[in-house]
Design a protein around this motif. Sequence first.
Motif, PDB file in Angstrom:
ATOM      1  N   HIS A 191     -11.462  -8.034 -20.327  1.00 50.43           N
ATOM      2  CA  HIS A 191     -11.510  -7.879 -21.774  1.00 50.43           C
ATOM      3  C   HIS A 191     -12.938  -7.607 -22.255  1.00 50.43           C
ATOM      4  O   HIS A 191     -13.142  -6.889 -23.236  1.00 50.43           O
ATOM      5  CB  HIS A 191     -10.939  -9.119 -22.464  1.00 50.43           C
ATOM      6  CG  HIS A 191      -9.457  -9.269 -22.276  1.00 50.43           C
ATOM      7  ND1 HIS A 191      -8.873 -10.416 -21.771  1.00 50.43           N
ATOM      8  CD2 HIS A 191      -8.437  -8.409 -22.507  1.00 50.43           C
ATOM      9  CE1 HIS A 191      -7.570 -10.249 -21.713  1.00 50.43           C
ATOM     10  NE2 HIS A 191      -7.279  -9.052 -22.160  1.00 50.43           N
ATOM     11  N   GLY A 192     -13.915  -8.175 -21.550  1.00 53.10           N
ATOM     12  CA  GLY A 192     -15.304  -7.895 -21.908  1.00 53.10           C
ATOM     13  C   GLY A 192     -15.675  -6.447 -21.685  1.00 53.10           C
ATOM     14  O   GLY A 192     -16.406  -5.849 -22.479  1.00 53.10           O
ATOM     15  N   VAL A 193     -15.170  -5.851 -20.603  1.00 52.76           N
ATOM     16  CA  VAL A 193     -15.449  -4.449 -20.320  1.00 52.76           C
ATOM     17  C   VAL A 193     -14.740  -3.529 -21.299  1.00 52.76           C
ATOM     18  O   VAL A 193     -15.272  -2.497 -21.718  1.00 52.76           O
ATOM     19  CB  VAL A 193     -15.038  -4.104 -18.865  1.00 52.76           C
ATOM     20  CG1 VAL A 193     -15.057  -2.601 -18.634  1.00 52.76           C
ATOM     21  CG2 VAL A 193     -15.953  -4.812 -17.877  1.00 52.76           C
ATOM     22  N   SER A 194     -13.538  -3.891 -21.708  1.00 51.16           N
ATOM     23  CA  SER A 194     -12.704  -2.983 -22.501  1.00 51.16           C
ATOM     24  C   SER A 194     -12.869  -3.112 -24.010  1.00 51.16           C
ATOM     25  O   SER A 194     -12.501  -2.203 -24.756  1.00 51.16           O
ATOM     26  CB  SER A 194     -11.228  -3.194 -22.143  1.00 51.16           C
ATOM     27  OG  SER A 194     -10.811  -4.518 -22.450  1.00 51.16           O
ATOM     28  N   VAL A 195     -13.431  -4.225 -24.488  1.00 49.09           N
ATOM     29  CA  VAL A 195     -13.419  -4.473 -25.923  1.00 49.09           C
ATOM     30  C   VAL A 195     -14.234  -3.437 -26.694  1.00 49.09           C
ATOM     31  O   VAL A 195     -13.792  -2.943 -27.745  1.00 49.09           O
ATOM     32  CB  VAL A 195     -13.907  -5.900 -26.238  1.00 49.09           C
ATOM     33  CG1 VAL A 195     -15.358  -6.105 -25.828  1.00 49.09           C
ATOM     34  CG2 VAL A 195     -13.725  -6.216 -27.717  1.00 49.09           C
ATOM     35  N   THR A 196     -15.424  -3.065 -26.201  1.00 54.01           N
ATOM     36  CA  THR A 196     -16.267  -2.125 -26.943  1.00 54.01           C
ATOM     37  C   THR A 196     -15.635  -0.746 -27.055  1.00 54.01           C
ATOM     38  O   THR A 196     -15.500  -0.217 -28.171  1.00 54.01           O
ATOM     39  CB  THR A 196     -17.665  -2.037 -26.313  1.00 54.01           C
ATOM     40  OG1 THR A 196     -18.300  -3.327 -26.367  1.00 54.01           O
ATOM     41  CG2 THR A 196     -18.520  -1.022 -27.051  1.00 54.01           C
ATOM     42  N   PRO A 197     -15.216  -0.100 -25.957  1.00 56.29           N
ATOM     43  CA  PRO A 197     -14.611   1.231 -26.111  1.00 56.29           C
ATOM     44  C   PRO A 197     -13.280   1.220 -26.856  1.00 56.29           C
ATOM     45  O   PRO A 197     -13.004   2.129 -27.644  1.00 56.29           O
ATOM     46  CB  PRO A 197     -14.440   1.708 -24.668  1.00 56.29           C
ATOM     47  CG  PRO A 197     -14.477   0.481 -23.833  1.00 56.29           C
ATOM     48  CD  PRO A 197     -15.382  -0.468 -24.543  1.00 56.29           C
ATOM     49  N   LEU A 198     -12.455   0.205 -26.629  1.00 56.13           N
ATOM     50  CA  LEU A 198     -11.147   0.183 -27.292  1.00 56.13           C
ATOM     51  C   LEU A 198     -11.280  -0.050 -28.792  1.00 56.13           C
ATOM     52  O   LEU A 198     -10.589   0.592 -29.593  1.00 56.13           O
ATOM     53  CB  LEU A 198     -10.256  -0.890 -26.665  1.00 56.13           C
ATOM     54  CG  LEU A 198      -9.716  -0.583 -25.269  1.00 56.13           C
ATOM     55  CD1 LEU A 198      -8.846  -1.732 -24.767  1.00 56.13           C
ATOM     56  CD2 LEU A 198      -8.923   0.719 -25.255  1.00 56.13           C
ATOM     57  N   MET A 199     -12.154  -0.964 -29.190  1.00 57.50           N
ATOM     58  CA  MET A 199     -12.318  -1.219 -30.616  1.00 57.50           C
ATOM     59  C   MET A 199     -13.035  -0.056 -31.296  1.00 57.50           C
ATOM     60  O   MET A 199     -12.774   0.242 -32.469  1.00 57.50           O
ATOM     61  CB  MET A 199     -13.083  -2.526 -30.834  1.00 57.50           C
ATOM     62  CG  MET A 199     -12.297  -3.772 -30.445  1.00 57.50           C
ATOM     63  SD  MET A 199     -10.676  -3.899 -31.273  1.00 57.50           S
ATOM     64  CE  MET A 199     -11.188  -4.195 -32.967  1.00 57.50           C
ATOM     65  N   ALA A 200     -13.927   0.623 -30.585  1.00 57.11           N
ATOM     66  CA  ALA A 200     -14.568   1.812 -31.155  1.00 57.11           C
ATOM     67  C   ALA A 200     -13.534   2.906 -31.390  1.00 57.11           C
ATOM     68  O   ALA A 200     -13.543   3.586 -32.428  1.00 57.11           O
ATOM     69  CB  ALA A 200     -15.670   2.309 -30.227  1.00 57.11           C
TER      70      ALA A 200
END
Length: 424
Positions: A405-414
């Motif tokens: 979730h730490g890896v995916s949160v920035t690109p997914l929320m962007a």
Amino acid sequence: MDFALWLAIGGALLVLMALGGSLLARLPVSTSMLYLLAGLAVGPLGLALAAPELVQQAVLLEHLTEVIVLLSLFTSGLKMSVGLRDKRWLAPLRLALLSMLATVALITLAGVAWLGLPLGAAVLLGGILAPTDPVLATDVQVDDPADRDQLRFALTGEGGLNDGTAFPVVMLGLGLLGAHEIGAGGWRWLAVDVLWATAAGLAVGAALGTGLGRLVLYLRRRHQEALGSENFLSLGLIGLAYGIAVLAHGYGFLAVFAAGLALRHTAQQASPPRLPLAAPAPGAEAPPADVAQAVMDFNEQLDRIGEMAGVVVIGLLLWAVPWTPAAWWFVPLMLLLVRPLSVAIGLGRARTTPLQRRLIGWFGIRGIGSLYYLCYALNHGLPAAHVDTLVGLTMAVVVTSIVVHGVSVTPLMARYRRVRTPRR
């Protein structure tokens, strides 16, 4: 490990976050991932400066994680500025009740059918892993009381509520294992652990948040008193809500979330926030509603420090975790099947877009809350025969959640923000 060295490491992490926070916000790396690496680095898997073991330190860890979760729950409540009659509340309520029960049922099924656990241990595992984490989910939660986005509102509300609604499941699991009295046919569990404890927790928190909020507003408006003491107000209200709720045999987690929510809404009803909080000139009226915002600003800083402490401890504990081979299939089952399916069941025909449902289904972050419930079970009679299995699976889910979730949160929320606000 020397106390001065602990202070130096903690200080270095805080300075690093202060200086590099804006950079990290743009990278597919969360602060929790860095804290986890720091814990690994100072533990036996790295520099071997400390070597704590989860089972041996369960009492201390229970209280540490309890405090961290309380700070986060209070902050979550303060962020929820939408009125209780607003339809946006339907999504977090469904997630905290229906989705959580579906999660428990699916984990229980997997525990009995594929892990060979007795019913009580399987239910307990479901109660430990069902709640999403309010501590580690700040990147996908409401970041401003004026934020009305359904995705962030749903995840914030779910994290605030289901850390309390999971408690009856944990008590049921302990009861089925013979470590807690549930009564013939479960009557005591239903009457006390479900109905009374839930109602008492919510009532105590709502009453204290509303009452204290009104008192502070009255003192500020009429007497220009109770100014500039938001740190005392925040910690005092958390302590009062939690302590009184537990003494009344209610759920302290629900009480603290309800207290934050009630304080926010009491301040909003007084007047909208206008000016920065400061002592007014003699004879002037104190800005009444700023109290909730000032309390939230203070509490968010404590929340971040709590996140650091909790995740560093998780990293320190990993060297002694009894890893089980079942984690290789259980963790993907938990994150890729159980969570999305339970969200689909819970939301039903809720007013959310397909993209929002997919993101809610993915961001079922597990963390400090699950560690708290695990330690609570260890300290309240979990049979030794099931300790290794529950510890290994819980820690595997938590660590994997922190990383993926730490890896995916920035690109997914962007990407979500781009979809929500298309270019003109």
